[in-house]
Design an enzyme around this catalytic site. Structure first.
Site, mmCIF file in Angstrom:
data_model
loop_
_atom_site.group_PDB
_atom_site.id
_atom_site.type_symbol
_atom_site.label_atom_id
_atom_site.label_comp_id
_atom_site.label_asym_id
_atom_site.label_seq_id
_atom_site.Cartn_x
_atom_site.Cartn_y
_atom_site.Cartn_z
ATOM 1 N N LYS A 232 13.582 -29.343 -19.744
ATOM 2 C CA LYS A 232 12.851 -30.662 -19.545
ATOM 3 C C LYS A 232 13.655 -31.833 -19.832
ATOM 4 C CE LYS A 232 8.146 -28.912 -19.511
ATOM 5 N NZ LYS A 232 6.756 -28.812 -19.933
ATOM 6 N N ARG A 266 7.679 -20.505 -22.488
ATOM 7 C CA ARG A 266 7.814 -20.463 -21.103
ATOM 8 C C ARG A 266 9.215 -20.981 -20.603
ATOM 9 N NH1 ARG A 266 6.976 -24.215 -16.955
ATOM 10 N NH2 ARG A 266 5.750 -23.392 -14.989
#
Length: 297
Positions: A232, A266
């Site tokens: 991210k 995840r």
């Protein structure tokens, strides 16, 4: 410092026919984006055969479940209608379920997509909107699926410019507690709810870093906690690394999240994430070493 995970109200769960004991287990959720504009792979798994192959390869690499998405979270991507989202995700669900027993999760905010996804073989609905549409919880309640509730303030497909929080962790924890209560009021039992603090979703890098270092304050809610940190923007801004080079810091962030109470990771690289999860479980004493040989001869 030993790993002392906050207690869960219901640690043992059946999800998609698999038994998980989140008191002693770290699960890995792989990511399959059937979109032409995925933030990470730029559409590498957009074609149906590649999406299915990616899901099955992730399962073979040790992923406990795969999260299939047909709509990017970013508001900067072209809008996708409900019909097109269904066309993208349903064939992947159906074929993955036929070829593998991996738990299938679908990343969607739409009740009808959730309904049809479960009928096609999905066992988890991953709602990144924080139950913006209450009907989604009603669909999950009727289906028997597990629901992931994520902290996200803006409406789906909308920006939240320059997000501000007085205390990001306190506010995220309260938001999730309120949404869990809402989901339960709409019929979803607590033992079928997972929570996600939503790293980077309507948050800046400083917010995401604070969430990471204080994840234990979210975990005290007593529900399995999902950490979606892989590749991210906060990873890139913290390290200065481009997306192809963010595996190591993503694993580092995921490990810190586990040490602070996360049970589900995840991740884009399921093989690396599974190896990391196995190491964490072994250090914590949740699992035995695969073999013992060093200095024993």
């Amino acid at each position: 410092m030993s790993l002392s995970l906050p207690p869960l109200t219901t640690p043992v769960r059946m999800i998609g026919g698999r038994r998980f004991d989140f008191a002693r287990e770290i699960a890995v959720m792989a990511i399959v984006n059937r979109t032409p504009d995925s933030f990470y792979d730029g559409g590498r798994t957009y074609e149906l055969d590649r999406a299915v192959e990616s899901a099955c390869t992730a399962a073979a690499a040790g992923a406990d479940w795969v999260d299939i998405g047909g709509v990017p979270f970013s508001p900067d991507t072209p809008s996708v209608g409900e019909s097109e989202e269904l066309d993208r995700v349903l064939p992947v669900i159906t074929e993955t379920a036929r070829r593998s027993n991996v738990v299938i999760s679908v990343d969607t905010v739409r009740p009808e997509v959730a309904r049809q996804a479960v009928l096609a073989g999905a066992a988890v609905i991953n709602d990144t909107s924080g139950l913006h549409d209450h009907e989604l919880a009603e669909v999950v309640a009727e289906s028997g699926a597990t629901l992931v509730i994520t902290h996200s303030l803006a409406a789906p497909g909308q920006h939240l410019r320059r997000p501000r929080y007085d205390d990001i962790v306190t506010e995220v924890r309260q938001f999730l507690a309120d949404r869990v209560n809402l989901a339960m009021a709409l019929g979803v039992p607590e033992e079928r709810i997972v929570i996600d603090p939503g790293h980077d979703l309507n948050k800046n890098t400083l917010h995401s870093l604070e969430l990471t270092r204080r994840m234990d304050e979210i975990a005290v809610l007593g529900l399995p906690l999902l950490a979606a940190v892989s590749n991210k923007d906060f990873i890139g801004e913290a390290t200065g690394l481009d997306k192809p080079d963010r595996l190591a810091p993503s694993i580092a962030a995921a490990t810190i999240c586990v040490w602070q109470g996360a049970r589900i990771l995840r991740m884009h690289d399921p093989a690396a994430a599974t190896a990391a999860a196995t190491m964490i479980e072994t250090i914590a004493g949740f699992a035995d070493p695969q073999y013992l040989r060093h200095n024993l001869d």
